[in-house]
Design a protein around this motif. Structure first.
Motif, PDB file in Angstrom:
ATOM      1  N   SER A 118     -26.294  32.465  12.026  1.00 23.32           N
ATOM      2  CA  SER A 118     -26.358  33.407  10.906  1.00 23.32           C
ATOM      3  C   SER A 118     -27.603  34.291  10.964  1.00 23.32           C
ATOM      4  CB  SER A 118     -26.352  32.638   9.579  1.00 23.32           C
ATOM      5  OG  SER A 118     -27.443  31.730   9.585  1.00 23.32           O
ATOM      6  N   ASP A 119     -28.643  33.853  11.671  1.00 23.93           N
ATOM      7  CA  ASP A 119     -29.891  34.615  11.727  1.00 23.93           C
ATOM      8  C   ASP A 119     -29.769  35.743  12.756  1.00 23.93           C
ATOM      9  OD1 ASP A 119     -32.544  35.399  12.652  1.00 23.93           O
ATOM     10  OD2 ASP A 119     -33.270  33.800  11.336  1.00 23.93           O
ATOM     11  N   ALA A 120     -29.943  36.987  12.276  1.00 20.11           N
ATOM     12  CA  ALA A 120     -29.743  38.145  13.163  1.00 20.11           C
ATOM     13  C   ALA A 120     -30.780  38.178  14.279  1.00 20.11           C
ATOM     14  CB  ALA A 120     -29.819  39.434  12.356  1.00 20.11           C
ATOM     15  N   ASP A 121     -32.049  37.813  13.959  1.00 12.77           N
ATOM     16  CA  ASP A 121     -33.086  37.840  14.998  1.00 12.77           C
ATOM     17  C   ASP A 121     -32.788  36.837  16.101  1.00 12.77           C
ATOM     18  OD1 ASP A 121     -34.512  39.842  13.904  1.00 12.77           O
ATOM     19  OD2 ASP A 121     -35.949  38.549  12.859  1.00 12.77           O
ATOM     20  N   GLU A 122     -32.271  35.671  15.697  1.00 15.36           N
ATOM     21  CA  GLU A 122     -31.912  34.663  16.707  1.00 15.36           C
ATOM     22  C   GLU A 122     -30.769  35.177  17.579  1.00 15.36           C
ATOM     23  OE1 GLU A 122     -31.167  30.761  15.078  1.00 15.36           O
ATOM     24  OE2 GLU A 122     -33.112  30.719  14.069  1.00 15.36           O
ATOM     25  N   ARG A 123     -29.813  35.836  16.945  1.00 15.13           N
ATOM     26  CA  ARG A 123     -28.681  36.373  17.737  1.00 15.13           C
ATOM     27  C   ARG A 123     -29.182  37.429  18.726  1.00 15.13           C
ATOM     28  NH1 ARG A 123     -26.292  36.811  12.692  1.00 15.13           N
ATOM     29  NH2 ARG A 123     -25.988  39.067  12.838  1.00 15.13           N
ATOM     30  N   ALA A 124     -30.066  38.312  18.223  1.00 15.21           N
ATOM     31  CA  ALA A 124     -30.589  39.375  19.102  1.00 15.21           C
ATOM     32  C   ALA A 124     -31.364  38.763  20.270  1.00 15.21           C
ATOM     33  CB  ALA A 124     -31.491  40.311  18.302  1.00 15.21           C
ATOM     34  N   ARG A 125     -32.187  37.763  19.965  1.00 13.04           N
ATOM     35  CA  ARG A 125     -32.991  37.157  21.024  1.00 13.04           C
ATOM     36  C   ARG A 125     -32.099  36.388  22.001  1.00 13.04           C
ATOM     37  NH1 ARG A 125     -38.800  36.532  20.869  1.00 13.04           N
ATOM     38  NH2 ARG A 125     -38.839  37.437  18.818  1.00 13.04           N
ATOM     39  N   ALA A 126     -31.017  35.815  21.501  1.00 12.48           N
ATOM     40  CA  ALA A 126     -30.089  35.109  22.390  1.00 12.48           C
ATOM     41  C   ALA A 126     -29.437  36.102  23.353  1.00 12.48           C
ATOM     42  CB  ALA A 126     -29.030  34.391  21.563  1.00 12.48           C
ATOM     43  N   ALA A 127     -29.043  37.255  22.813  1.00 14.21           N
ATOM     44  CA  ALA A 127     -28.430  38.282  23.676  1.00 14.21           C
ATOM     45  C   ALA A 127     -29.422  38.690  24.762  1.00 14.21           C
ATOM     46  CB  ALA A 127     -28.027  39.487  22.832  1.00 14.21           C
ATOM     47  N   HIS A 128     -30.670  38.872  24.347  1.00 15.49           N
ATOM     48  CA  HIS A 128     -31.708  39.261  25.305  1.00 15.49           C
ATOM     49  C   HIS A 128     -31.857  38.189  26.395  1.00 15.49           C
ATOM     50  CE1 HIS A 128     -36.031  39.345  26.550  1.00 15.49           C
ATOM     51  NE2 HIS A 128     -35.668  40.569  26.833  1.00 15.49           N
ATOM     52  N   ALA A 129     -31.879  36.913  25.968  1.00 20.22           N
ATOM     53  CA  ALA A 129     -32.037  35.816  26.931  1.00 20.22           C
ATOM     54  C   ALA A 129     -30.881  35.804  27.932  1.00 20.22           C
ATOM     55  CB  ALA A 129     -32.126  34.486  26.193  1.00 20.22           C
ATOM     56  N   LEU A 130     -29.668  36.047  27.449  1.00 18.31           N
ATOM     57  CA  LEU A 130     -28.518  36.067  28.363  1.00 18.31           C
ATOM     58  C   LEU A 130     -28.672  37.191  29.387  1.00 18.31           C
ATOM     59  CD1 LEU A 130     -25.648  35.328  25.799  1.00 18.31           C
ATOM     60  CD2 LEU A 130     -26.475  33.806  27.621  1.00 18.31           C
ATOM     61  N   GLY A 131     -29.200  38.318  28.937  1.00 19.51           N
ATOM     62  CA  GLY A 131     -29.444  39.431  29.863  1.00 19.51           C
ATOM     63  C   GLY A 131     -30.477  39.047  30.911  1.00 19.51           C
ATOM     64  N   VAL A 132     -31.515  38.343  30.483  1.00 18.90           N
ATOM     65  CA  VAL A 132     -32.579  37.944  31.421  1.00 18.90           C
ATOM     66  C   VAL A 132     -32.028  36.973  32.465  1.00 18.90           C
ATOM     67  CG1 VAL A 132     -34.796  36.753  31.635  1.00 18.90           C
ATOM     68  CG2 VAL A 132     -34.428  38.348  29.757  1.00 18.90           C
ATOM     69  N   ILE A 133     -31.149  36.047  32.023  1.00 18.32           N
ATOM     70  CA  ILE A 133     -30.547  35.110  32.980  1.00 18.32           C
ATOM     71  C   ILE A 133     -29.654  35.879  33.958  1.00 18.32           C
ATOM     72  CG2 ILE A 133     -28.931  33.159  33.222  1.00 18.32           C
ATOM     73  CD1 ILE A 133     -30.077  32.103  30.567  1.00 18.32           C
ATOM     74  N   GLY A 134     -28.943  36.872  33.429  1.00 22.17           N
ATOM     75  CA  GLY A 134     -28.213  37.797  34.300  1.00 22.17           C
ATOM     76  C   GLY A 134     -26.909  37.271  34.875  1.00 22.17           C
ATOM     77  N   HIS A 135     -26.353  36.208  34.310  1.00 19.73           N
ATOM     78  CA  HIS A 135     -25.087  35.670  34.821  1.00 19.73           C
ATOM     79  C   HIS A 135     -23.909  36.329  34.098  1.00 19.73           C
ATOM     80  CE1 HIS A 135     -21.917  32.607  35.474  1.00 19.73           C
ATOM     81  NE2 HIS A 135     -22.512  32.532  36.666  1.00 19.73           N
ATOM     82  N   ALA A 136     -22.816  36.549  34.844  1.00 18.69           N
ATOM     83  CA  ALA A 136     -21.685  37.298  34.268  1.00 18.69           C
ATOM     84  C   ALA A 136     -20.864  36.473  33.278  1.00 18.69           C
ATOM     85  CB  ALA A 136     -20.795  37.806  35.401  1.00 18.69           C
ATOM     86  N   GLY A 137     -21.060  35.177  33.247  1.00 20.11           N
ATOM     87  CA  GLY A 137     -20.253  34.305  32.391  1.00 20.11           C
ATOM     88  C   GLY A 137     -20.134  34.763  30.936  1.00 20.11           C
ATOM     89  N   PRO A 138     -21.223  35.047  30.249  1.00 18.08           N
ATOM     90  CA  PRO A 138     -21.127  35.359  28.821  1.00 18.08           C
ATOM     91  C   PRO A 138     -20.792  36.817  28.501  1.00 18.08           C
ATOM     92  CG  PRO A 138     -23.420  35.140  29.447  1.00 18.08           C
ATOM     93  CD  PRO A 138     -22.625  34.912  30.685  1.00 18.08           C
ATOM     94  N   ILE A 139     -20.273  37.591  29.478  1.00 19.20           N
ATOM     95  CA  ILE A 139     -19.973  39.008  29.190  1.00 19.20           C
ATOM     96  C   ILE A 139     -19.044  39.168  27.985  1.00 19.20           C
ATOM     97  CG2 ILE A 139     -18.729  41.029  30.105  1.00 19.20           C
ATOM     98  CD1 ILE A 139     -20.186  40.655  32.697  1.00 19.20           C
ATOM     99  N   PRO A 140     -17.930  38.374  27.889  1.00 21.04           N
ATOM    100  CA  PRO A 140     -17.048  38.572  26.711  1.00 21.04           C
ATOM    101  C   PRO A 140     -17.799  38.387  25.388  1.00 21.04           C
ATOM    102  CG  PRO A 140     -16.012  37.137  28.332  1.00 21.04           C
ATOM    103  CD  PRO A 140     -17.397  37.356  28.807  1.00 21.04           C
ATOM    104  N   GLU A 141     -18.680  37.385  25.316  1.00 20.04           N
ATOM    105  CA  GLU A 141     -19.445  37.156  24.081  1.00 20.04           C
ATOM    106  C   GLU A 141     -20.386  38.333  23.803  1.00 20.04           C
ATOM    107  OE1 GLU A 141     -18.921  34.901  26.357  1.00 20.04           O
ATOM    108  OE2 GLU A 141     -18.099  33.144  25.359  1.00 20.04           O
ATOM    109  N   LEU A 142     -20.985  38.850  24.867  1.00 20.20           N
ATOM    110  CA  LEU A 142     -21.910  39.977  24.664  1.00 20.20           C
ATOM    111  C   LEU A 142     -21.157  41.234  24.249  1.00 20.20           C
ATOM    112  CD1 LEU A 142     -24.401  39.390  27.636  1.00 20.20           C
ATOM    113  CD2 LEU A 142     -24.958  39.362  25.201  1.00 20.20           C
TER     114      LEU A 142
END
Lengths: 417, 484
Positions: free
Chosen positions: A249-273
């Motif tokens: 529910s926390d928008a900052d946590e969601r934003a930071r999670a998206a950023h972390a997924l980008g840093v990891i750079g794996h294609a797996g979570p593309i649909p979620e992003l």
């Protein structure tokens, strides 16, 4: 008379202090330089002996096995005074330069020559800088037996000591060292969070796992820092956990999670992003767009083109930036976006084409012998001229080295053709 | 009562006043020195540890916009930018503001960095003179150049703030050199106290005499000329025993314009840099203090004694006079503008300590010093001079002045040791003594003249002959250095 006396006393006092200061400065400098010189000379003697003990191999010794106390043999005894200072400096210098077995032997040297005991005593000193210094040096010595004492120092009243202890725990590693560091993320100071986060980022699997376990009891700032750490650790095992945070529910946590997924750079979570590009909070949309660009999958082109029309500038900007990173397909999408109904999307597309140098290539193509290329360039430039974004093109029309390109560009800018 | 009795009465009371004034001022100096001594050692102990690599590599370190206002700086601007690009820092952007230069400043930049016009968002958070164009570089993505109509240094900095992307900005003079790790050191207070720290400044040191290569100071040495050496001692005293002390008591009124970091949103909230003052750096810090105190917010304006900015200082009396005239006028303008702070408990230590100090000792000190010399001459002419008392008092005053200079050198020697040679150390000690005999009196006279100019509402920056960092560069005409 009293006034005279007071003045004479003042002159004598100030003059005396002054003389003492001046003499003190000179003596201090002389002492320092003499000490440095003597240390240098002693180092020339001790360094080769220590290095040969560090890099010694059993088969090179006459007995075929290493002595039990090779470092004491190398320096003669447990060093004191100048020798202790010099030996410590040598070990510290080489500890940052070597890896593997040699690094382990340096840790052994710290232990064998009594430095670890000295540092452990130092952790209990009344002066904070002695405690901080000892904590730091225990990390340098990678003294595994100091973990408990260092964990205790994480509660030191002086932040500098706590930070040194944290740094050393990061150097020593191991599960026992990770847990207090994850807890320390919750401290209110950004400085403290930053440093602990950096330490954890270098610790690998143990840190990632401990963060996932500790997550429910972490404070909000600690969670945000943890997501950054998980990103930097680049562990594929963390992707599922981070993707789950995208639904928080926390928008900052969601934003930071998206950023972390980008840093990891794996294609797996593309649909979620891609789904997160429709988030109600724009920072989440902006970070998701950026993350999709970092992952670099062509599957993200269409959603990113849609994000070019977002009502928030940062989302549009990040989406355009992401398309810029997606290679020829992304660039083509930016060119197509020049004809988009949405003026903001068109604007961002021009900006990115300028930044990537693609617009420069189209300008060069005005002199191409291939008709298709030339026509494509003219068409694109007309679109941009039509939008009124002609600063760059105007400069090129004045300064481009090839006069045919300058002339043609001038005509296009004047709308002659 | 005859005129002689009147004169005797005046001289007697004036002497008594001077005595108390002298005692009060020197007690403050002594307290500031002791506070600074403790703080500098604390700072050195803290920086003994190696943090800076960590700050640099961390993604969580605040990114910074470096603002470089440039007016007619064609000879140095490319070198300055090159040196800034080599700074050790994670994420930063450099924004050069070409403030209506009439020479080839913009052309040099465009050629050196292959600049082209870019379409950047320019938010007018602060009103400025019109911006003609914004330039960017494909090769150096963190470099931007604003070309604007001339509006002065304040206006240029405001334009830079408007374009900047990051939450912190750093103002740097186009003729100064920032040391490689300076940003890392000065950003630390923002990391340690992110909510409270609103501004931080570093020490400014004198580049005359130093060897500069490719925008870096590669060999530190004292200047060869006498006047700049006096200023080296003066700067050491002002920075190491003055600003450090004021910073500790949370009453630092000045962050040098040559090198300071500010939180952008707080600066925008007070309207940016002021145009109508001769020292925009002092005025900004005073306004930040005022706004924070009025809002009842907990805040910090910090002086960090080690991040070094190297700058050239005047080497002739004429230029020194112009520079100090402007500094003192600017200080008087700001003190006058914010006079409501004087002894006002609403402004805490600032209103009750720093502001009164600046009014009583910095504003009127030069008058009292000059009047003191006049009173001695008058007393002597009237036959009233008690020569023994005068000589003893003079000896105390001079020795105390020397003590403060030597104490600053001691601090330098025990902490940062930037001047490593024995020759430089003895020179510093010698000039610490000599500056009390003519240099300080000259500065007092400059300040009296500045007060007169302030009353006449005279405003100018003055011009100076600057030799430039490169020894082979010919002398050029440029504005007097703003840094202090």
């Amino acid at each position: 008379m009293i006034a005279y006396r007071i003045l004479v006393i003042a002159i004598l006092a100030v003059g005396g202090v002054l003389t003492a200061l001046a003499v003190g400065i000179v003596i201090n400098k002389a002492r320092r330089e003499a000490r440095a010189l003597a240390d240098r000379r002693r180092r020339e003697v001790l360094e080769p002996r220590l290095l040969s003990a560090i890099h010694a191999e059993a088969r090179q010794t006459p007995t075929g096995s290493l002595p039990e106390t090779p470092f004491r043999l190398a320096v003669g005894a447990v060093p004191h005074g100048r020798d202790a200072r010099v030996v410590e400096a040598i070990l510290a210098d080489h500890a940052t330069r070597v890896r593997g077995v040699a690094r382990e032997r340096i840790s052994q040297a710290f232990e064998e020559l009594g430095f670890v005991d000295r540092y452990m005593d130092g952790l209990r000193a009344s002066r904070w800088w002695r405690r901080a210094d000892s904590a730091e040096r225990l990390g340098l010595a990678r003294a595994g037996r100091a973990v408990e004492a260092l964990v205790a120092r994480m509660e030191d009243p002086v932040s500098e000591v706590r930070m040194r202890a944290a740094k050393s725990l990061g150097e020593i590693r191991g599960r026992a060292a990770v847990r207090p560091l994850v807890e320390a993320l919750a401290r209110p100071s950004r400085w403290s969070t930053l440093r602990v986060a950096d330490i954890l980022s270098r610790m690998g699997d143990e840190a990632a796992e401990e963060i996932r376990i500790a997550w429910p009891r972490l404070t909000r700032p600690a969670r945000l820092a943890s997501l950054d750490i998980l990103g930097k650790l680049h562990r594929l095992e963390s992707i599922g956990f981070i993707t789950g945070v995208l639904r928080n529910s926390d928008a900052d946590e969601r934003a930071r999670a998206a950023h972390a997924l980008g840093v990891i750079g794996h294609a797996g979570p593309i649909p979620e992003l891609v789904s997160a590009l429709e988030d109600t909070d724009w920072p989440v949309r902006a970070m998701s767009a950026k993350a999709l660009g970092r992952i670099g999958s062509a599957d993200a082109v269409e959603p990113l083109v849609r994000a070019l029309r977002d009502k928030e500038w940062w989302v549009r900007s990040n989406a355009a930036g992401a398309l810029k990173r997606l290679g020829p397909r992304g660039q083509q999408a930016l060119v197509d976006a020049l004809e988009d109904q949405d003026p903001y999307a068109r604007h961002q597309a021009v900006l990115m084409l300028e930044e990537t140098g693609a617009l420069g290539q189209y300008v060069s193509a005005l002199d191409s012998r291939v008709d298709a290329e030339r026509h494509a360039a003219e068409r694109l430039i007309r679109l941009i001229v039509g939008m009124g974004r002609i600063d760059y093109l105007g400069d090129q029309a004045r300064e481009y080295p090839n006069f045919r390109v300058r002339d043609r560009l001038g005509e296009l800018l004047e709308g002659k053709a | 009562m005859g005129w002689r009795e009147l004169a005797i009465g005046f001289v007697y009371w004036f002497n008594l006043f001077v005595l108390f004034y002298f005692l009060a001022l020197n007690t403050i100096y002594l307290v500031l020195f002791l506070v600074s001594l403790r703080e500098v050692f604390r700072f050195v102990r803290r920086t003994f540890f190696s943090d800076y690599g960590q700050i640099m590599q961390s993604e969580m370190t605040w990114p910074i916009s470096i603002l470089v206002p440039a007016h007619n700086e064609e000879k140095t601007i490319v070198e300055t930018i090159r040196s800034l690009q080599m700074i050790n820092y994670g994420e930063f952007e450099i924004i050069v503001i070409n403030d209506g230069s009439t020479d080839g400043t913009l052309l040099r930049l465009r050629e050196a960095y292959d600049l082209g016009r870019v379409d950047k968002v320019y938010r007018r958070s602060i009103e400025t003179e019109p911006v003609r164009a914004i330039y960017g570089s494909l090769e150096h993505s963190n470099l931007l150049v604003i070309d604007k109509e001339k509006g002065g240094k304040s206006d240029a900095l405001n334009a830079g703030i408007n374009l900047s992307r990051y939450p912190l900005f750093c103002s740097v003079d186009a003729d100064s050199i920032i040391e490689d790790n300076a940003l890392l050191r000065v950003v630390k207070p923002f990391m340690e106290y992110p909510d409270e720290t609103i501004a931080a400044g570093g020490i400014v040191r004198i580049a005359n005499g130093c060897e500069v290569k490719e925008g870096r100071v590669v060999r530190i040495a004292l200047p060869e000329q006498i006047l700049p050496i006096f200023q080296v001692v003066e700067y050491l005293r002002a920075f190491l025993t003055g600003r450090v002390g004021w910073s500790v008591v949370r009453s630092l009124l000045l962050i040098s314009g040559a090198f300071g970091i500010y939180k952008k949103k707080e600066v925008i909230a007070v309207g940016g840099y002021a145009h109508d003052t001769d020292t925009e750096d002092l005025e900004l810090v005073v306004r930040l203090h005022e706004s924070m105190r009025l809002a009842g917010r907990k805040y910090r304006v910090v002086f960090v004694p080690d991040p070094v900015c190297w700058t050239e200082v005047p080497s002739t009396w004429k230029i020194l006079f112009r520079q100090r005239n402007r500094w003192h006028r600017g200080m008087l303008q700001s003190l006058w503008r914010h006079k409501r702070m004087f002894l006002n408990p609403r402004y805490g230590g600032l209103g009750l300590m720093a502001y009164p100090y600046f009014v009583i000792f910095e504003t009127f000190g030069p008058f009292i010093e000059v009047l003191g010399y006049a009173a001695v001459i008058l007393s002597w002419a009237l036959g009233l001079l008690n020569t023994t008392f005068f000589l003893l008092f003079l000896a105390v005053a001079v020795l105390y002045g020397i003590f403060l200079s030597i104490a600053a050198i001691l601090l330098e020697e025990m902490s940062f040791r930037r001047y490593p040679s024995w020759e430089d150390l003895f020179k510093l000690l010698l000039f610490g003594i000599l500056e009390n005999f003519f240099y300080r009196q000259a500065l007092a006279l400059f300040k009296v003249k500045a007060f007169w100019d302030f009353l006449r509402r005279k405003r100018h920056w003055g011009r100076m002959d600057r030799s430039g960092f490169k020894k082979q560069a010919p002398p050029e005409q440029a504005e007097a250095p703003a840094s202090r």
